[in-house]
Design a protein around this motif. Structure first.
Motif, PDB file in Angstrom:
ATOM      1  N   PHE A   4     -10.064 -77.971  48.707  1.00  0.00           N
ATOM      2  CA  PHE A   4      -9.465 -76.808  48.057  1.00  0.00           C
ATOM      3  C   PHE A   4      -8.072 -76.432  48.553  1.00  0.00           C
ATOM      4  CE2 PHE A   4     -14.018 -76.242  47.384  1.00  0.00           C
ATOM      5  CZ  PHE A   4     -14.073 -75.874  46.056  1.00  0.00           C
ATOM      6  N   GLN A   5      -7.410 -77.293  49.294  1.00  0.00           N
ATOM      7  CA  GLN A   5      -6.129 -76.907  49.877  1.00  0.00           C
ATOM      8  C   GLN A   5      -5.112 -76.481  48.828  1.00  0.00           C
ATOM      9  OE1 GLN A   5      -4.730 -79.928  52.622  1.00  0.00           O
ATOM     10  NE2 GLN A   5      -4.911 -78.502  54.310  1.00  0.00           N
ATOM     11  N   SER A   6      -5.144 -77.108  47.660  1.00  0.00           N
ATOM     12  CA  SER A   6      -4.136 -76.815  46.641  1.00  0.00           C
ATOM     13  C   SER A   6      -4.611 -75.819  45.583  1.00  0.00           C
ATOM     14  CB  SER A   6      -3.706 -78.113  45.943  1.00  0.00           C
ATOM     15  OG  SER A   6      -4.821 -78.739  45.343  1.00  0.00           O
ATOM     16  N   TYR A   7      -5.831 -75.301  45.716  1.00  0.00           N
ATOM     17  CA  TYR A   7      -6.371 -74.386  44.716  1.00  0.00           C
ATOM     18  C   TYR A   7      -6.449 -72.984  45.295  1.00  0.00           C
ATOM     19  CZ  TYR A   7      -7.951 -78.840  42.767  1.00  0.00           C
ATOM     20  OH  TYR A   7      -8.010 -80.117  42.291  1.00  0.00           O
ATOM     21  N   ARG A   8      -5.862 -72.035  44.620  1.00  0.00           N
ATOM     22  CA  ARG A   8      -5.879 -70.645  45.068  1.00  0.00           C
ATOM     23  C   ARG A   8      -6.240 -69.741  43.900  1.00  0.00           C
ATOM     24  NH1 ARG A   8      -3.443 -69.032  49.727  1.00  0.00           N
ATOM     25  NH2 ARG A   8      -2.772 -67.080  48.782  1.00  0.00           N
ATOM     26  N   PRO A   9      -6.892 -68.621  44.192  1.00  0.00           N
ATOM     27  CA  PRO A   9      -7.182 -67.666  43.113  1.00  0.00           C
ATOM     28  C   PRO A   9      -5.914 -66.963  42.664  1.00  0.00           C
ATOM     29  CG  PRO A   9      -7.775 -66.731  45.233  1.00  0.00           C
ATOM     30  CD  PRO A   9      -7.376 -68.159  45.498  1.00  0.00           C
ATOM     31  N   THR A 181     -18.195 -75.874  40.355  1.00  0.00           N
ATOM     32  CA  THR A 181     -17.977 -74.777  39.408  1.00  0.00           C
ATOM     33  C   THR A 181     -16.860 -73.871  39.892  1.00  0.00           C
ATOM     34  OG1 THR A 181     -20.317 -74.856  38.775  1.00  0.00           O
ATOM     35  CG2 THR A 181     -19.111 -72.861  38.228  1.00  0.00           C
ATOM     36  N   LEU A 182     -16.850 -73.556  41.203  1.00  0.00           N
ATOM     37  CA  LEU A 182     -15.777 -72.740  41.771  1.00  0.00           C
ATOM     38  C   LEU A 182     -14.437 -73.453  41.657  1.00  0.00           C
ATOM     39  CD1 LEU A 182     -14.603 -70.388  43.378  1.00  0.00           C
ATOM     40  CD2 LEU A 182     -15.442 -71.483  45.475  1.00  0.00           C
ATOM     41  N   ARG A 183     -14.409 -74.751  41.951  1.00  0.00           N
ATOM     42  CA  ARG A 183     -13.153 -75.507  41.862  1.00  0.00           C
ATOM     43  C   ARG A 183     -12.602 -75.487  40.436  1.00  0.00           C
ATOM     44  NH1 ARG A 183     -13.349 -81.806  43.088  1.00  0.00           N
ATOM     45  NH2 ARG A 183     -14.578 -81.636  41.179  1.00  0.00           N
ATOM     46  N   ASN A 184     -13.467 -75.687  39.450  1.00  0.00           N
ATOM     47  CA  ASN A 184     -13.010 -75.654  38.063  1.00  0.00           C
ATOM     48  C   ASN A 184     -12.419 -74.295  37.710  1.00  0.00           C
ATOM     49  OD1 ASN A 184     -13.786 -78.293  37.554  1.00  0.00           O
ATOM     50  ND2 ASN A 184     -15.767 -77.735  36.692  1.00  0.00           N
ATOM     51  N   ALA A 185     -13.089 -73.237  38.149  1.00  0.00           N
ATOM     52  CA  ALA A 185     -12.595 -71.892  37.850  1.00  0.00           C
ATOM     53  C   ALA A 185     -11.233 -71.643  38.493  1.00  0.00           C
ATOM     54  CB  ALA A 185     -13.606 -70.849  38.322  1.00  0.00           C
ATOM     55  N   LEU A 186     -11.039 -72.143  39.718  1.00  0.00           N
ATOM     56  CA  LEU A 186      -9.742 -71.993  40.377  1.00  0.00           C
ATOM     57  C   LEU A 186      -8.674 -72.823  39.673  1.00  0.00           C
ATOM     58  CD1 LEU A 186     -10.929 -72.160  44.092  1.00  0.00           C
ATOM     59  CD2 LEU A 186      -9.896 -70.170  42.987  1.00  0.00           C
ATOM     60  N   MET A 187      -8.989 -74.070  39.347  1.00  0.00           N
ATOM     61  CA  MET A 187      -8.030 -74.946  38.665  1.00  0.00           C
ATOM     62  C   MET A 187      -7.600 -74.355  37.324  1.00  0.00           C
ATOM     63  SD  MET A 187      -9.766 -78.690  39.313  1.00  0.00           S
ATOM     64  CE  MET A 187      -8.732 -79.451  38.064  1.00  0.00           C
ATOM     65  N   GLU A 188      -8.525 -73.706  36.638  1.00  0.00           N
ATOM     66  CA  GLU A 188      -8.243 -73.169  35.308  1.00  0.00           C
ATOM     67  C   GLU A 188      -7.702 -71.748  35.345  1.00  0.00           C
ATOM     68  OE1 GLU A 188     -11.780 -75.939  33.373  1.00  0.00           O
ATOM     69  OE2 GLU A 188     -12.138 -73.816  33.780  1.00  0.00           O
ATOM     70  N   GLY A 189      -7.446 -71.223  36.548  1.00  0.00           N
ATOM     71  CA  GLY A 189      -6.852 -69.897  36.689  1.00  0.00           C
ATOM     72  C   GLY A 189      -7.770 -68.772  36.256  1.00  0.00           C
ATOM     73  N   ARG A 190      -9.085 -68.948  36.473  1.00  0.00           N
ATOM     74  CA  ARG A 190     -10.041 -67.960  35.987  1.00  0.00           C
ATOM     75  C   ARG A 190     -10.606 -67.061  37.086  1.00  0.00           C
ATOM     76  NH1 ARG A 190     -14.469 -69.941  34.504  1.00  0.00           N
ATOM     77  NH2 ARG A 190     -14.268 -72.175  34.936  1.00  0.00           N
ATOM     78  N   ILE A 191     -10.035 -67.108  38.277  1.00  0.00           N
ATOM     79  CA  ILE A 191     -10.485 -66.255  39.382  1.00  0.00           C
ATOM     80  C   ILE A 191      -9.363 -65.296  39.745  1.00  0.00           C
ATOM     81  CG2 ILE A 191     -11.296 -66.146  41.764  1.00  0.00           C
ATOM     82  CD1 ILE A 191     -13.281 -67.554  40.031  1.00  0.00           C
ATOM     83  N   ARG A 192      -9.626 -64.018  39.630  1.00  0.00           N
ATOM     84  CA  ARG A 192      -8.644 -63.011  40.041  1.00  0.00           C
ATOM     85  C   ARG A 192      -9.225 -62.154  41.163  1.00  0.00           C
ATOM     86  NH1 ARG A 192      -8.526 -58.683  34.993  1.00  0.00           N
ATOM     87  NH2 ARG A 192      -7.943 -60.454  33.671  1.00  0.00           N
ATOM     88  N   PRO A 198      -9.968 -64.148  55.277  1.00  0.00           N
ATOM     89  CA  PRO A 198     -11.125 -64.977  55.653  1.00  0.00           C
ATOM     90  C   PRO A 198     -11.529 -65.966  54.563  1.00  0.00           C
ATOM     91  CG  PRO A 198     -11.480 -62.721  56.370  1.00  0.00           C
ATOM     92  CD  PRO A 198     -10.240 -62.711  55.521  1.00  0.00           C
ATOM     93  N   PHE A 199     -11.453 -65.553  53.313  1.00  0.00           N
ATOM     94  CA  PHE A 199     -11.796 -66.457  52.218  1.00  0.00           C
ATOM     95  C   PHE A 199     -10.779 -67.593  52.110  1.00  0.00           C
ATOM     96  CE2 PHE A 199     -11.078 -67.386  47.597  1.00  0.00           C
ATOM     97  CZ  PHE A 199     -12.207 -68.170  47.417  1.00  0.00           C
ATOM     98  N   ILE A 200      -9.499 -67.270  52.154  1.00  0.00           N
ATOM     99  CA  ILE A 200      -8.454 -68.289  52.040  1.00  0.00           C
ATOM    100  C   ILE A 200      -8.553 -69.283  53.192  1.00  0.00           C
ATOM    101  CG2 ILE A 200      -5.973 -68.701  51.956  1.00  0.00           C
ATOM    102  CD1 ILE A 200      -7.096 -67.318  49.466  1.00  0.00           C
ATOM    103  N   GLU A 201      -8.795 -68.788  54.412  1.00  0.00           N
ATOM    104  CA  GLU A 201      -8.907 -69.669  55.586  1.00  0.00           C
ATOM    105  C   GLU A 201     -10.078 -70.635  55.437  1.00  0.00           C
ATOM    106  OE1 GLU A 201      -9.343 -66.860  58.703  1.00  0.00           O
ATOM    107  OE2 GLU A 201      -7.251 -66.165  58.609  1.00  0.00           O
ATOM    108  N   GLU A 202     -11.220 -70.124  55.001  1.00  0.00           N
ATOM    109  CA  GLU A 202     -12.383 -70.997  54.845  1.00  0.00           C
ATOM    110  C   GLU A 202     -12.155 -72.048  53.767  1.00  0.00           C
ATOM    111  OE1 GLU A 202     -15.981 -67.987  56.299  1.00  0.00           O
ATOM    112  OE2 GLU A 202     -15.844 -68.600  54.194  1.00  0.00           O
ATOM    113  N   MET A 203     -11.559 -71.639  52.663  1.00  0.00           N
ATOM    114  CA  MET A 203     -11.352 -72.569  51.558  1.00  0.00           C
ATOM    115  C   MET A 203     -10.436 -73.726  51.954  1.00  0.00           C
ATOM    116  SD  MET A 203     -13.113 -71.643  48.897  1.00  0.00           S
ATOM    117  CE  MET A 203     -12.302 -72.260  47.440  1.00  0.00           C
ATOM    118  N   LYS A 204      -9.453 -73.448  52.796  1.00  0.00           N
ATOM    119  CA  LYS A 204      -8.527 -74.501  53.227  1.00  0.00           C
ATOM    120  C   LYS A 204      -9.224 -75.570  54.070  1.00  0.00           C
ATOM    121  CE  LYS A 204      -4.262 -71.739  53.305  1.00  0.00           C
ATOM    122  NZ  LYS A 204      -3.248 -71.116  54.195  1.00  0.00           N
TER     123      LYS A 204
END
Length: 249
Positions: A4-9, A181-192, A198-204
Motif C-alpha cells: 500500500f505504499q502508493s495508495y492513500r485515502p 477490497t480496501l486496495r481497490n477502494a483506495l485505488m479508485e479514490g473511494r475512501i475519504r 497510525p493508520f497511514i504508518e501501518e498501511m505503509k
C-alpha cells in the motif's frame, strides 16, 4: 511485497479526529469530541410533538458500521466507524486486461479511526470498547452492524446483541479478500477520511506473504487500525452487494 505504499485515502479538510487523544491508552481518560461527531437537534416525532435528540453532523440519515480488531497478544486494538456516502460507477478490467467494464461501488467516509493500547503490562478490557459503541448509539448514530475478529468474538458479540446492538463475526485475516477490497477502494479514490497517522504508518508497512496468502506487518509493527479500516470497508461492500441483489430480485 509491500502492498500500500502508493495508495492513500482522500483526505478531506472538513473531517477531523474526534477524540482528545490520537491513541487511547486505557489508563487515561479519553474524551470523544461529541460536537465534532454530532449535534443536538429538535426532531419532530409526529402529532405536533418534538424532542431534542443527538444526530450525526455528517449524513445523519445514513447507517454506520463498526469493526473492532484486537491483536493476538491483546496488546493493541483498532476500532473504526464509517458509512457509505453514495454509490459511484468505477471502471475495472478483466484479469487478463483485455476488457474493461463498469460496476457500482460504495464511496466510503470514515467517521473515525482509533488505536487503543492498554496500560503497560496489561490487557485491553473489551467492556471499555463496548461502552464506546453504546455511547455512539446514544449520540444518534444508527449502527447497522458491529463486527469483531474471531479471536475475541463469541462473548463480545453476544454481549452487544444482548444490548440491542447488531453484531457479527468478520475476520480480515481469512485470506486476502478484505485487503484486496480496501486496495481497490483506495485505488479508485473511494475512501475519504482525515489524516490519521497510525493508520497511514501501518498501511505503509503492510506486506503480502505468498506462502500463507496473508497480509501482515513486519516484525515489531502493527496492523490493528488497518485491520479495523479493512473490516469497515468489507462490511460496506457486502451491504452494497446485498442491496443490489435485493433490487435485482
Amino acid at each position: 511485497r509491500v502492498l500500500f505504499q502508493s495508495y492513500r485515502p482522500t483526505i478531506r479538510p472538513e473531517l477531523q479526529h474526534p477524540f482528545s487523544q490520537e491513541t487511547w491508552v486505557l489508563q487515561n481518560k479519553i474524551f470523544p469530541m461529541w460536537d465534532v461527531l454530532c449535534e443536538r437537534k429538535r426532531v419532530r416525532l409526529g402529532a405536533g410533538q418534538y424532542e431534542n435528540r443527538w444526530v450525526a453532523r455528517r449524513h445523519p440519515d445514513l447507517v454506520r458500521v463498526i469493526h473492532i480488531d484486537q491483536s493476538l497478544s491483546r496488546d493493541g486494538l483498532g476500532i473504526s466507524m464509517g458509512h457509505t456516502v453514495r454509490m459511484v460507477q468505477v471502471e475495472r478490467s478483466s484479469p487478463d486486461g483485455s476488457e474493461t467494464y463498469f460496476e457500482n461501488a460504495p464511496e466510503i467516509e470514515f467517521d473515525f479511526m482509533l488505536r487503543v493500547k492498554p496500560p503497560s503490562g496489561e490487557y485491553i478490557l473489551l467492556q471499555e470498547i463496548r461502552a464506546l459503541v453504546y455511547a455512539l448509539r446514544d449520540h444518534g448514530f444508527d449502527i447497522a452492524i458491529v463486527t469483531m475478529d474471531k479471536y475475541q468474538s463469541a462473548d463480545g458479540i453476544q454481549i452487544l446483541r444482548d444490548n440491542h446492538v447488531p453484531a457479527n463475526l468478520l475476520s480480515v485475516d481469512d485470506g486476502t479478500e478484505a485487503y484486496e477490497t480496501l486496495r481497490n477502494a483506495l485505488m479508485e479514490g473511494r475512501i475519504r477520511t482525515y489524516e490519521y497517522a497510525p493508520f497511514i504508518e501501518e498501511m505503509k508497512q503492510l506486506e503480502y506473504y505468498p506462502t500463507n496468502r496473508k497480509v501482515d506487518h513486519p516484525l515489531g509493527g502493527s496492523k490493528d487500525v488497518a485491520d479495523s479500516v479493512a473490516g469497515v470497508v468489507m462490511n460496506l461492500e457486502l451491504m452494497a452487494l446485498r442491496q443490489a441483489a435485493h433490487f435485482e430480485a
